[in-house]
Scaffold this motif. Structure first.
Motif, short mmCIF file in Angstrom:
data_model
loop_
_atom_site.label_atom_id
_atom_site.label_comp_id
_atom_site.label_asym_id
_atom_site.label_seq_id
_atom_site.Cartn_x
_atom_site.Cartn_y
_atom_site.Cartn_z
N LEU A 57 5.25 -15.21 -3.92
CA LEU A 57 4.39 -15.79 -4.89
C LEU A 57 3.67 -17.07 -4.10
CD1 LEU A 57 6.46 -16.04 -8.16
CD2 LEU A 57 4.58 -14.60 -7.62
N LEU A 67 -0.50 -12.47 -6.00
CA LEU A 67 -0.61 -12.34 -7.01
C LEU A 67 -1.29 -12.56 -8.52
CD1 LEU A 67 3.29 -10.80 -7.02
CD2 LEU A 67 1.52 -9.95 -7.05
N ALA A 69 -1.00 -12.38 -12.27
CA ALA A 69 -0.06 -11.69 -13.14
C ALA A 69 -1.25 -10.82 -14.50
CB ALA A 69 1.20 -12.21 -13.71
N PRO A 72 -4.17 -6.07 -12.25
CA PRO A 72 -4.00 -6.02 -10.87
C PRO A 72 -5.71 -5.72 -10.31
CG PRO A 72 -4.33 -4.13 -12.69
CD PRO A 72 -3.92 -5.76 -13.13
N GLY A 75 -5.83 -11.34 -6.83
CA GLY A 75 -4.76 -11.08 -6.05
C GLY A 75 -4.92 -10.56 -4.65
N TRP A 77 -2.40 -8.92 -2.71
CA TRP A 77 -1.77 -7.83 -2.24
C TRP A 77 -2.53 -7.07 -2.51
CZ3 TRP A 77 3.52 -7.26 -4.73
CH2 TRP A 77 4.57 -8.13 -4.72
N MET A 78 -3.47 -6.61 -3.70
CA MET A 78 -3.67 -4.93 -4.72
C MET A 78 -5.87 -5.65 -3.79
SD MET A 78 -1.75 -3.66 -6.03
CE MET A 78 -2.40 -2.52 -6.24
N LEU A 105 2.69 -0.70 -8.12
CA LEU A 105 2.44 -2.22 -7.89
C LEU A 105 1.59 -2.25 -9.09
CD1 LEU A 105 2.35 -1.59 -4.35
CD2 LEU A 105 3.36 -3.75 -5.66
N ARG A 106 0.41 -1.86 -9.40
CA ARG A 106 -0.37 -2.04 -10.05
C ARG A 106 0.05 -2.47 -11.18
NH1 ARG A 106 -5.80 -1.27 -9.41
NH2 ARG A 106 -6.74 -1.67 -11.70
N ILE A 109 1.73 -4.91 -11.44
CA ILE A 109 1.28 -6.32 -11.92
C ILE A 109 0.61 -6.19 -13.23
CG2 ILE A 109 -0.76 -7.98 -11.05
CD1 ILE A 109 0.00 -6.29 -8.41
N ALA A 113 3.78 -8.77 -14.19
CA ALA A 113 4.06 -8.88 -13.04
C ALA A 113 5.36 -10.36 -13.12
CB ALA A 113 3.61 -9.94 -11.70
#
Ligand code: HEC
Length: 444
Positions: A57, A67, A69, A72, A75, A77-78, A105-106, A109, A113
């Motif tokens: 995090l 991320l 929350a 998606p 952040g 990550w995506m 993952l999507r 989130i 998340a």
């Protein structure tokens, strides 16, 4: 994003919506397999770690939240998983994640998340449920090679490599005490932690994956995965004080772990080819590695820093043993040569022997400071008097290539436990008198 991909992701997200996505069961395995290699304590690319919930995090160099929350579309990550810029995309230098994993993952989130974990500082690798593996047969259709051996502290449990399992034998009668299943296909390294009941297990499937586990033999089947590798883990040793585990692999790396918790300590691309054998010094402070790259090396077990590199074998180095006082090292080559190295001061070669003719020296050990035991690819093995450089004890030859050798001091003399490619395990005393032999495959 291409519209088709977006649709697919939404479809997967919607279908996953029936039951919420679980971080532990569905997300953590993706991260462990795809990301941990470059984002953990010892190697945090972009100053970003993914090895615990707390760490993942925390933003890396970019300072941007990994991320957000419920969102998606935001952040790091995506953004980095979906970018079309191959130089930026994660996992770096690999194919993009499969659509199904991106969808999970999507969805996770989007659902907020949430982390279904108790301890946010616990290593993710330990959370990941082990994949279901093929059930092991009661009786093996044929004996399989014994590729690893370990004897516990009181000498009552001898662990050997099985197929997808570890076999625990009673050395008194050669009967199976326990079978610990659901482990890698090939078990190539076994070592008890300070005499047991914790057992370090290293192995994998050649060319596909490697695994390192800590298994508690007192609680049958309870285990923790310490590492997932891209290729087989080939050898493992623990220090006598039970504080360190060192693993060598087909990825040319040597890795140190802190025991008993199994925390990764160091990870080095130590060799230019497979790491075939490891040995730990009697005082537990140094570990030596033997490699197909024709070298042996000695490391500080706590830090992984290289203390010596031994070049000179013109062929792959297959076996290693420290002298009982730790002042020297013997290394065995695939051409039959054993080299003796002085570890004090200049790390120079002390001598060279050829006890087994031209046969590959597969195993080495010291019976006492003046006697080296060497075992060969043709099954022959002998004790070698280092003062006179002549063969002393001749042990009854195995019917096939020697694969493992353990030496255990007894109240009187030393017990030798040897194993071979034909699946046989033997207990022999230091005079060469055989006490027991059996085929260490269930049903044989
Ligand atoms: C082979 C190595 C490698 C793998 C595998 C890898 N990364 Fe990275 N990652 C990097 C490097 C290197 C950077 C630093 C930025 C750069 O060079 O592009 C980075 C940066 C990042 C960042 C940016 C951190 C910041 O705030 O600056 C995130 C987020 C990230 N990676 C997530 C992931 C995820 C999620 C995975 C698994 C799906 C993954 N990475 C797999 C090498 C890797």
């Amino acid at each position: 994003m291409k519209p088709a991909v977006a649709c697919l992701l939404i479809a997967i997200a919607a279908s996953a919506g029936a039951s919420p996505v679980s971080f532990t069961r569905q997300i953590a395995p993706i991260l462990v397999d795809q990301c941990l290699e470059c984002h953990r304590a010892e190697k945090a690319k972009g100053s970003y770690r993914l090895d615990t919930v707390e760490e993942l995090l925390r933003p890396g160099d970019s300072g941007e939240p990994p991320l957000v929350a419920g969102r998606p579309g935001e952040g790091e990550w995506m953004r980095l998983l979906l970018t079309h810029d191959e130089d930026d995309r994660m996992p770096k230098k690999a194919d993009p994640l499969p659509e199904a994993q991106l969808g999970l993952l999507r969805a996770w989130i989007a659902e907020g998340a949430t982390f279904d974990v108790q301890n946010r500082q616990a290593p993710l690798a330990g959370l990941v449920e082990r994949p279901l593996r093929a059930p092991v047969p009661d009786r093996y259709p044929r004996p399989i090679p014994v590729t690893a051996l370990a004897l516990n502290g009181d000498g009552k449990v001898l662990a050997t490599s099985g197929y997808h399992e570890v076999l625990a034998w009673n050395p008194e009668d050669g009967k199976v005490r326990a079978r610990i299943a659901d482990l890698p296909e090939r078990i190539l390294g076994l070592s008890f932690v300070a005499g047991g009941p914790l057992l370090a297990v290293a192995g994998g499937s050649p060319g596909r994956s490697g695994e390192v586990w800590l298994v508690d033999l007192a609680r049958a089947g309870e285990r923790r995965r310490l590492a997932s590798l891209r290729d087989c883990a080939l050898c493992a040793v623990t220090s006598p004080d039970g504080r360190y585990l060192v693993v060598g692999g087909a990825d040319n790396r040597v890795r140190g772990f802190a025991l008993p918790e199994g925390r990764p300590l160091w990870d080095m691309e130590a060799h230019a080819d497979w790491v075939l054998a490891l040995a730990v010094s009697p005082d537990g402070r140094h570990v030596a590695s033997a490699s197909r790259d024709r070298t042996a090396k000695v490391f500080d077990v706590a830090t992984g820093s290289v203390e010596g590199t031994f070049t000179g074998h013109p062929v792959p180095v297959l076996s290693l043993a420290f002298t009982p006082d730790g002042s020297g090292l013997a290394s065995g080559g695939s051409d039959g040569e054993v080299r003796l190295w002085d570890l004090q001061g200049t790390a120079k070669k002390e001598g060279s022997l050829r006890p087994l003719g031209r046969h590959e020296v597969r195993v080495l050990g010291y019976l006492d400071p003046a006697t080296l035991v060497a075992g060969a690819a043709d099954g022959g093995w002998l004790g070698l008097d280092l003062k006179t450089r002549t063969p002393g004890t001749r042990f009854t030859a195995h019917g096939d290539c020697l694969t493992a050798l353990l030496l255990r001091p007894q109240s009187k003399g030393v017990l030798l436990i040897s194993a071979s490619h034909d699946g046989e395990v033997r207990l022999t005393d230091d005079k060469g008198v055989e006490r027991r032999r059996w085929v260490a495959s269930p049903g044989w």
